[in-house]
Design a protein around this motif. Sequence first.
Motif, short mmCIF file in Angstrom:
data_model
loop_
_atom_site.label_atom_id
_atom_site.label_comp_id
_atom_site.label_asym_id
_atom_site.label_seq_id
_atom_site.Cartn_x
_atom_site.Cartn_y
_atom_site.Cartn_z
N ILE A 30 0.99 -1.22 0.33
CA ILE A 30 -0.21 -0.23 -0.34
C ILE A 30 0.89 1.23 -0.05
N ASN A 62 -0.04 -7.06 -6.26
CA ASN A 62 -1.28 -6.65 -5.51
C ASN A 62 -1.57 -5.24 -4.74
N VAL A 64 -1.35 -1.28 -4.12
CA VAL A 64 -2.57 -0.10 -3.87
C VAL A 64 -2.29 1.09 -3.44
N GLY A 79 -5.80 -0.07 -7.75
CA GLY A 79 -5.23 -1.71 -7.33
C GLY A 79 -5.18 -2.39 -8.43
N HIS A 84 -7.38 -6.21 -7.48
CA HIS A 84 -8.90 -5.34 -8.50
C HIS A 84 -9.31 -6.61 -9.00
N TRP A 92 -13.74 -1.07 -4.70
CA TRP A 92 -12.18 0.43 -4.44
C TRP A 92 -13.90 1.73 -4.00
N ALA A 119 -8.13 -1.27 2.59
CA ALA A 119 -7.15 -2.02 1.98
C ALA A 119 -6.23 -3.04 2.63
#
Length: 144
Positions: A30, A62, A64, A79, A84, A92, A119
């Motif tokens: 992330i 993966n 985000v 993502g 996604h 989202w 997330a």
Amino acid sequence: MKATDFFTDEDKLRIKTAVESAEKLTSGEIRVYIEDHSKEDILDRAAFIFSELNMQSTEQRNGVLIYIAFADRKFAVIGDAGIHNIVGQDFWNSVKELMADHFKMNQFTEGIIAGIAEAGKVLVKNFPFQRNDNNELPDDLMIK
């Protein structure tokens, strides 16, 4: 007000800590990127930043990105294909709504942290941490 002036050192640390906490139990990545303005469509800009940050290079696709054009009061949560394809656009959108609820109350740091946590939950569920996982991307908040 500029984003660089708005977020305190404590805010930045809280956001970074939220990213680190969310990533502890997942192989997912992330990132949070904030700038003042986006001269293009917000999703196009988020996709560009996603690519610029090389977020598509994670092994399981993966990553985000929470992208915010602070002064424009616009933001996107996107993502990579791996996540996604599992959660779809509705997820989202729900993360954006959660964040927007905080933003409407001028709780910007809390809204970002809430988005990170949401997330993180789906990443943990779909991409749990494995013994050989490593942190593929930096956790620092980027404010430009």
